[in-house]
Design a protein around this motif. Structure first.
Motif, PDB file in Angstrom:
ATOM      1  N   ALA A   1       0.772  -1.417  -0.011  1.00 44.40           N
ATOM      2  CA  ALA A   1      -0.154  -0.066   0.052  1.00 44.40           C
ATOM      3  C   ALA A   1       0.849   1.339   0.107  1.00 44.40           C
ATOM      4  N   PHE A   2       2.036   1.113   0.751  1.00 41.90           N
ATOM      5  CA  PHE A   2       2.801   2.439   1.061  1.00 41.90           C
ATOM      6  C   PHE A   2       3.516   2.586  -0.451  1.00 41.90           C
ATOM      7  N   SER A   3       4.134   1.448  -1.196  1.00 45.05           N
ATOM      8  CA  SER A   3       4.798   1.482  -2.317  1.00 45.05           C
ATOM      9  C   SER A   3       3.968   2.285  -3.309  1.00 45.05           C
ATOM     10  N   GLN A   4       2.434   2.119  -3.386  1.00 45.20           N
ATOM     11  CA  GLN A   4       1.593   2.700  -4.290  1.00 45.20           C
ATOM     12  C   GLN A   4       1.651   4.290  -4.145  1.00 45.20           C
ATOM     13  N   GLU A   5       2.236   4.724  -2.794  1.00 44.69           N
ATOM     14  CA  GLU A   5       2.081   6.081  -2.718  1.00 44.69           C
ATOM     15  C   GLU A   5       3.181   6.861  -3.372  1.00 44.69           C
ATOM     16  N   ILE A   6       4.190   6.119  -3.817  1.00 47.50           N
ATOM     17  CA  ILE A   6       5.335   6.707  -4.378  1.00 47.50           C
ATOM     18  C   ILE A   6       5.207   6.576  -5.974  1.00 47.50           C
ATOM     19  N   ILE A   7       5.182   7.929  -6.269  1.00 46.08           N
ATOM     20  CA  ILE A   7       5.285   7.874  -7.946  1.00 46.08           C
ATOM     21  C   ILE A   7       6.433   8.003  -8.614  1.00 46.08           C
ATOM     22  N   GLU A   8       7.066   7.223  -9.681  1.00 44.06           N
ATOM     23  CA  GLU A   8       8.232   7.579 -10.363  1.00 44.06           C
ATOM     24  C   GLU A   8       7.787   8.461 -11.604  1.00 44.06           C
ATOM     25  N   LEU A   9       8.320   9.743 -11.586  1.00 39.24           N
ATOM     26  CA  LEU A   9       7.958  10.587 -12.804  1.00 39.24           C
ATOM     27  C   LEU A   9       8.853  10.155 -14.172  1.00 39.24           C
ATOM     28  N   PRO A  10       8.395  10.519 -15.166  1.00 39.75           N
ATOM     29  CA  PRO A  10       9.126  10.397 -16.476  1.00 39.75           C
ATOM     30  C   PRO A  10      10.331  11.388 -16.623  1.00 39.75           C
ATOM     31  N   TYR A  11      11.409  11.104 -16.952  1.00 44.06           N
ATOM     32  CA  TYR A  11      12.340  11.943 -17.180  1.00 44.06           C
ATOM     33  C   TYR A  11      12.991  11.975 -18.426  1.00 44.06           C
ATOM     34  N   ASN A  12      13.989  12.665 -18.675  1.00 50.42           N
ATOM     35  CA  ASN A  12      15.032  12.459 -19.873  1.00 50.42           C
ATOM     36  C   ASN A  12      16.448  12.491 -19.366  1.00 50.42           C
ATOM     37  N   GLU A  13      17.311  11.375 -19.700  1.00 47.34           N
ATOM     38  CA  GLU A  13      18.548  11.393 -19.156  1.00 47.34           C
ATOM     39  C   GLU A  13      19.531  12.304 -19.653  1.00 47.34           C
ATOM     40  N   ASP A  14      20.338  12.899 -18.854  1.00 46.42           N
ATOM     41  CA  ASP A  14      21.381  13.799 -19.315  1.00 46.42           C
ATOM     42  C   ASP A  14      22.720  13.000 -19.264  1.00 46.42           C
ATOM     43  N   GLY A  15      23.207  13.251 -20.277  1.00 51.85           N
ATOM     44  CA  GLY A  15      24.424  12.307 -20.579  1.00 51.85           C
ATOM     45  C   GLY A  15      25.656  12.911 -20.014  1.00 51.85           C
ATOM     46  N   GLN A  16      25.574  14.298 -19.605  1.00 50.99           N
ATOM     47  CA  GLN A  16      26.864  14.874 -19.113  1.00 50.99           C
ATOM     48  C   GLN A  16      26.962  14.817 -17.510  1.00 50.99           C
ATOM     49  N   ILE A  17      25.717  14.511 -16.819  1.00 53.32           N
ATOM     50  CA  ILE A  17      25.835  14.565 -15.430  1.00 53.32           C
ATOM     51  C   ILE A  17      25.576  13.010 -14.892  1.00 53.32           C
ATOM     52  N   LYS A  18      26.564  12.606 -14.106  1.00 52.99           N
ATOM     53  CA  LYS A  18      26.646  11.313 -13.622  1.00 52.99           C
ATOM     54  C   LYS A  18      26.136  11.143 -12.165  1.00 52.99           C
ATOM     55  N   TRP A  19      25.526  10.222 -11.799  1.00 51.30           N
ATOM     56  CA  TRP A  19      25.216   9.887 -10.396  1.00 51.30           C
ATOM     57  C   TRP A  19      25.848   8.681 -10.069  1.00 51.30           C
ATOM     58  N   ILE A  20      26.484   8.472  -9.140  1.00 51.96           N
ATOM     59  CA  ILE A  20      26.812   7.130  -8.642  1.00 51.96           C
ATOM     60  C   ILE A  20      26.028   6.617  -7.432  1.00 51.96           C
ATOM     61  N   GLY A  21      25.554   5.579  -7.363  1.00 45.29           N
ATOM     62  CA  GLY A  21      24.887   4.833  -6.023  1.00 45.29           C
ATOM     63  C   GLY A  21      23.253   5.573  -6.109  1.00 45.29           C
ATOM     64  N   ASP A  22      22.670   5.132  -5.178  1.00 48.47           N
ATOM     65  CA  ASP A  22      21.153   5.349  -5.135  1.00 48.47           C
ATOM     66  C   ASP A  22      21.189   6.738  -4.214  1.00 48.47           C
ATOM     67  N   GLU A  23      20.102   7.287  -4.107  1.00 48.65           N
ATOM     68  CA  GLU A  23      19.547   8.589  -3.251  1.00 48.65           C
ATOM     69  C   GLU A  23      19.821   8.201  -1.904  1.00 48.65           C
ATOM     70  N   LYS A  24      20.125   9.213  -0.959  1.00 47.19           N
ATOM     71  CA  LYS A  24      20.567   8.736   0.582  1.00 47.19           C
ATOM     72  C   LYS A  24      19.548   9.509   1.581  1.00 47.19           C
ATOM     73  N   GLU A  25      18.947   9.033   2.405  1.00 54.29           N
ATOM     74  CA  GLU A  25      18.385   9.629   3.308  1.00 54.29           C
ATOM     75  C   GLU A  25      18.801   9.531   4.844  1.00 54.29           C
ATOM     76  N   TYR A  26      19.002  10.550   5.580  1.00 52.27           N
ATOM     77  CA  TYR A  26      19.618  10.566   6.811  1.00 52.27           C
ATOM     78  C   TYR A  26      19.414  11.896   7.697  1.00 52.27           C
ATOM     79  N   PHE A  27      19.594  11.653   8.827  1.00 52.86           N
ATOM     80  CA  PHE A  27      19.563  12.829   9.586  1.00 52.86           C
ATOM     81  C   PHE A  27      20.788  13.640   9.683  1.00 52.86           C
ATOM     82  N   SER A  28      20.942  14.831   9.355  1.00 54.03           N
ATOM     83  CA  SER A  28      22.067  15.700   9.071  1.00 54.03           C
ATOM     84  C   SER A  28      22.312  16.447  10.173  1.00 54.03           C
TER      85      SER A  28
END
Length: 291
Positions: free
Chosen positions: A17-44
């Motif tokens: 049920a919770f997963s259904q509340e997260i929507i992945e949006l369409p997007y275009n790739e940008d070949g010049q910007i590279k991300w390594i690894g997944d997004e992170k969530e933490y207390f700063s």
């Protein structure tokens, strides 16, 4: 064993049920910007708040009000964090929950950020004068994500239980720059029906001449913003006022920067109630339904 299976089934059901509340949006790739690894969530520890960093895939979390309160109005929320992080609670989830209490459906947007490592907040605090250089190629992608969010919500308005003509976009600081970008670049499908930039980062998204069909806008800021964003907010207000567009500005004498939903014992603590008052006055919220 039977009881254990029941508990596991319940957890599985909740997870789905919770997963259904997260929507992945369409997007275009940008070949010049590279991300390594997944997004992170933490207390700063540096910012003393929960953050999300290294976002490479734009998503939205849906917050729905109780069906008996729902009035059809919706707001897409873009948290701030210098485009290196998202202040996900104070400028995101907590805002959404407040709006839900008023019958407003909310969508907390995770837009694409500058690629970072283990601690994006630490990186941005150390980057110094190069911040604009690093932000410049990413901000257009973040704005694209904002417009994709509006398009998705409008296209799926019926299934989401919202009014396709009452979709707003609210952003804080860097999210305010995204809000301005959406306001300058929307298409017919991605045009928000109202805009709420909160202490918008006008250094990253300079003020431009507003569009002829610019939607109503409410700007929130404080005079003592340490980043000097009060001047940009006034300039943004003036550009709309000069064009004779529907514009409002609520400038607090004190509040600093990044106050979001944090309580400081100041009048700025109630900024979101001023948004609600404005929305009622503008007919953005159906008073008959909200009552």
């Amino acid at each position: 064993m039977k009881n254990l299976l029941i508990v596991l089934f319940c957890f599985l059901h909740i997870g789905v049920a919770f997963s259904q509340e997260i929507i992945e949006l369409p997007y275009n790739e940008d070949g010049q910007i590279k991300w390594i690894g997944d997004e992170k969530e933490y207390f700063s520890e540096i910012w003393q708040t929960q953050v999300v960093t290294n976002v490479s895939i734009p998503t939205m979390q849906v917050f729905k009000p109780d069906a008996t309160k729902s009035n059809g109005t919706s707001v897409i929320i873009a948290p701030g964090g210098a485009l290196y992080a998202l202040s996900i609670n104070s400028e995101g989830n907590d805002v959404a929950k407040w709006l839900n209490e008023k019958g407003i459906t909310a969508f907390v947007l995770k837009y694409r950020l500058v690629p970072t490592g283990e601690d994006g907040v630490q990186e941005v605090m150390q980057i110094g004068d190069k911040i604009m250089e690093n932000v410049a190629p990413v901000l257009p992608l973040s704005v694209q994500d904002g417009m994709a969010a509006v398009s998705f919500v409008r296209k799926n308005a019926e299934s989401l239980g919202i009014n396709p003509q009452k979709i707003g976009f609210m952003g804080f600081s860097a999210g305010g720059a995204v809000t301005m970008g959406v306001g300058y670049n929307y298409s017919q499908d991605s045009r928000p029906d109202f805009l709420i930039p909160v202490y918008p980062w006008t250094s990253a998204m300079p003020v431009k001449e507003c569009r002829s069909d610019a939607p109503p806008m409410l700007i929130i800021c404080s005079t003592d913003d340490p980043l000097g964003l009060a001047s940009g907010s006034i300039e943004l207000y003036s550009s709309y006022h000069k064009a004779e567009k529907n514009i409002a500005l609520h400038m607090y004498s004190k509040g600093g920067h990044g106050f979001g939903m944090r309580k400081q014992g100041l009048p700025s603590d109630t900024w979101i109630s001023r948004f609600y008052d404005w929305a009622l006055a503008e007919g953005i919220i159906d008073t008959k339904i909200s009552e």
